[in-house]
Design a protein around this motif. Structure first.
Motif, PDB file in Angstrom:
ATOM      1  N   ASP A  22       9.023  -1.534 -31.226  1.00  0.00           N
ATOM      2  CA  ASP A  22       9.049  -2.934 -30.809  1.00  0.00           C
ATOM      3  C   ASP A  22       7.722  -3.352 -30.193  1.00  0.00           C
ATOM      4  O   ASP A  22       7.467  -4.546 -30.043  1.00  0.00           O
ATOM      5  N   ILE A  23       6.925  -2.379 -29.807  1.00  0.00           N
ATOM      6  CA  ILE A  23       5.577  -2.642 -29.323  1.00  0.00           C
ATOM      7  C   ILE A  23       4.674  -1.505 -29.780  1.00  0.00           C
ATOM      8  O   ILE A  23       5.029  -0.326 -29.640  1.00  0.00           O
ATOM      9  N   ILE A  24       3.537  -1.839 -30.356  1.00  0.00           N
ATOM     10  CA  ILE A  24       2.536  -0.854 -30.774  1.00  0.00           C
ATOM     11  C   ILE A  24       1.219  -1.225 -30.113  1.00  0.00           C
ATOM     12  O   ILE A  24       0.749  -2.366 -30.230  1.00  0.00           O
ATOM     13  N   LEU A  25       0.628  -0.275 -29.393  1.00  0.00           N
ATOM     14  CA  LEU A  25      -0.644  -0.495 -28.720  1.00  0.00           C
ATOM     15  C   LEU A  25      -1.683   0.462 -29.279  1.00  0.00           C
ATOM     16  O   LEU A  25      -1.416   1.649 -29.446  1.00  0.00           O
ATOM     17  N   LEU A  26      -2.870  -0.056 -29.554  1.00  0.00           N
ATOM     18  CA  LEU A  26      -4.002   0.754 -30.000  1.00  0.00           C
ATOM     19  C   LEU A  26      -4.981   0.867 -28.843  1.00  0.00           C
ATOM     20  O   LEU A  26      -5.621  -0.121 -28.459  1.00  0.00           O
ATOM     21  N   ASN A  27      -5.056   2.051 -28.244  1.00  0.00           N
ATOM     22  CA  ASN A  27      -5.978   2.304 -27.130  1.00  0.00           C
ATOM     23  C   ASN A  27      -7.288   2.800 -27.726  1.00  0.00           C
ATOM     24  O   ASN A  27      -7.349   3.903 -28.267  1.00  0.00           O
ATOM     25  N   THR A  28      -8.337   2.009 -27.613  1.00  0.00           N
ATOM     26  CA  THR A  28      -9.504   2.165 -28.479  1.00  0.00           C
ATOM     27  C   THR A  28     -10.731   2.731 -27.785  1.00  0.00           C
ATOM     28  O   THR A  28     -10.857   2.727 -26.563  1.00  0.00           O
ATOM     29  N   CYS A  29     -11.654   3.189 -28.634  1.00  0.00           N
ATOM     30  CA  CYS A  29     -12.927   3.772 -28.208  1.00  0.00           C
ATOM     31  C   CYS A  29     -14.053   2.915 -28.775  1.00  0.00           C
ATOM     32  O   CYS A  29     -13.978   2.452 -29.909  1.00  0.00           O
TER      33      CYS A  29
END
Length: 519
Positions: A112-119
């Motif tokens: 229901d929620i997708i987060l992309l923790n990025t570099c």
């Protein structure tokens, strides 16, 4: 472009951008039919300004009751790109989501929620994220109520936010590195408003303690400080992570003791420049060496740290590391180049000679120290002779491993406007030559371990062979050997029988016969 949107031309280059409202709480814009609530946005000019105000330490940071049911009967998925700091940030993100009632899933169709923790450290890291967003767009179309967010270092970059707003309007949430603790508020805003929510703090925030973390596995990450003040000309980190802010010693030590109580076998102390720990304290004198000396007394088997800057690697730290105990012999010491001229252009603030002198001190105090490093080839203006200096330094130091990279310009850094006059084919050739030199020493180092008995922390079962286990030595060398799954998480002793280049094979023995500290 409408007249109202003129001030926002850095974000929008099409005709239907319209400013809806603006006040002290931010601004709302409509673009291509999607309303965007910009609470705050990245600004490199602000990121370059180091505030003189005191950094506050916040302890009362529990997730409030109003947010604890937002995730009831819902699932989350977090993708992490980049370094150990990003991995640790994802632990906090997951901890916050689970306190909000969300349940983890690996099935993106269930999420229901997708987060992309990025570099943001290199261009290919950003390419991976935008490629992933392309795949997720189709899922968002199929499941419009799913929240899709981008966070982490990429979100701190003006150009990235501009690109998302222009070409990826299906994103629901953008936030940066300084406001992780605001995640419950931002999710609530995105859910209730149905608008894209953007909140990126350009100035570094306070130190927020007691945030929930979801740690998994045998090893724990422990932040000891945030940010970097070095401003190497190629590096975006001082802009994306802010100025150096050290956690209070008592808070770090308490967290390490709690991890020891929970049974973690290994911890890694994290910071963009751990050696600078404590230099921002105004009320006490407490260095990184002092912190390591205190942690050395805690009953946890292994303690590592990353990453360190050679300029701040002082004699006190060497003295403490030489005491060993749970402080391992592996030291990651990024050099970046073996040429003093290139190092000066990089603004590394040390010379080739100073680096080699430091290595000499370390090896004298810790004869079995295993050194690894980071090296960039093809920096703007690097000559063949300067690259040869890097090769000679690699051979003189004898690194067991190196993360090697072709120079990648980052928008907003001083190096990005330097003339990049090294042809790509030359850069690739230099990278291959450098890697060959690293391989040569790595293999020699592993060959010297033939017949030695080493302590291995068993990390897991081989993906291809159920009867094979893998783990790491104190010096971080990867070891494969036969064993049963119940050994995962324990320490065993392994006799080395077959050294390879990047890993070593061995056979488990019941008790150590001859131990070697050099492993």
């Amino acid at each position: 472009m409408s007249k109202d949107a003129k001030d926002y031309s850095k974000y929008f280059d099409f005709s239907d951008a319209k400013l809806l409202s603006e006040d002290e709480n931010g601004k709302r814009i409509r673009i291509r039919g999607r309303e965007i609530n910009i609470l705050s946005e990245p600004d490199h000019r602000q990121e370059k300004q180091r505030g003189k105000e005191d950094v506050q330490v916040l302890y009362d940071t529990m997730v409030s009751e109003e947010f604890m049911t937002l995730g009831k009967d819902k699932h989350y998925l977090v993708y992490t790109f980049g370094c150990q700091m990003n991995e640790h940030d994802s632990e906090t993100i997951k901890g916050l989501l689970e306190q909000m009632g969300y349940t983890p899933t690996e099935d993106r169709k269930l999420a229901d929620i997708i987060l992309l923790n990025t570099c943001a450290i290199r261009e290919n890291a950003e390419d991976k994220v935008f490629g992933e967003l392309g795949h997720l767009k189709h899922l968002k179309v199929e499941k419009p109520d799913m929240l899709l967010g981008v966070c982490g270092c990429m979100a701190q970059e003006e150009g990235v936010v501009r690109r998302i707003l222009q070409k990826h309007g299906f994103i629901d949430l953008i936030f940066g590195t300084h406001n992780l603790h605001r995640l419950p508020h931002l999710i609530q805003e995105a859910l209730f408003s149905k608008e894209m929510v953007v909140e990126v703090w350009s100035k570094e925030g306070d130190i927020v303690e007691n945030l929930p973390k979801k740690r998994e596995g045998l090893r724990g990450w422990v932040n000891i400080m945030y940010g970097c003040d070095k401003f190497c000309t190629y590096c975006i980190v001082p802009y994306t992570r802010g100025k150096e802010r050290s956690r209070r010693p008592d808070d770090v030590i308490a967290e390490v003791r709690e991890l020891a109580r929970q049974g973690f076998k290994e911890i890694t102390l994290l910071g963009q420049n751990v050696n600078a720990y404590g230099k921002d304290f105004t009320d006490i004198q407490f260095s990184f060496g002092d912190l390591m000396d205190e942690i050395r007394k805690i009953d946890i088997p292994r303690v590592r740290f990353t990453t360190s800057h050679p300029r701040d690697f002082d004699d006190r730290l060497i003295e403490v590391l030489a005491k060993k105990g749970n402080l391992v012999e592996h030291i990651h010491l990024p050099v970046q180049s073996g040429s003093s001229q290139v190092l000066k252009k990089m603004s590394r603030k040390y010379s080739r000679e100073v680096y080699l002198e430091l290595v000499g001190k370390i090896k004298k105090a810790i004869p079995d120290a295993v050194l690894t490093t980071d090296i960039i080839v093809g920096f703007p203006g690097e000559t063949d002779e300067q690259f040869e200096e890097t090769l000679s330094l690699v051979r003189e130091v004898g690194f067991d491993f190196a993360y090697t990279f072709i120079y990648s310009p980052r928008e907003g850094t001083p190096a990005a406007i330097m003339e990049d006059n090294v042809p790509m084919d030359v850069k690739k050739k230099r990278l291959q030559t450098l890697n060959d030199a690293i391989v040569e020493h790595s293999r020699k180092s592993n060959d010297r371990m033939m017949g030695a008995v080493v302590e291995v922390l068993v990390e897991g079962v081989s993906k291809n062979k159920d009867h094979m286990l893998s783990g790491r030595t104190r010096s971080n060398k990867l070891v494969h050997f036969e064993g049963t799954p119940e050994l995962v998480g324990s320490f065993v002793h392994v006799r080395i029988t077959d050294p390879m280049t990047w890993y070593i094979k061995g056979e488990m023995i019941p008790e150590p016969v001859v131990t070697s500290d050099a492993v």
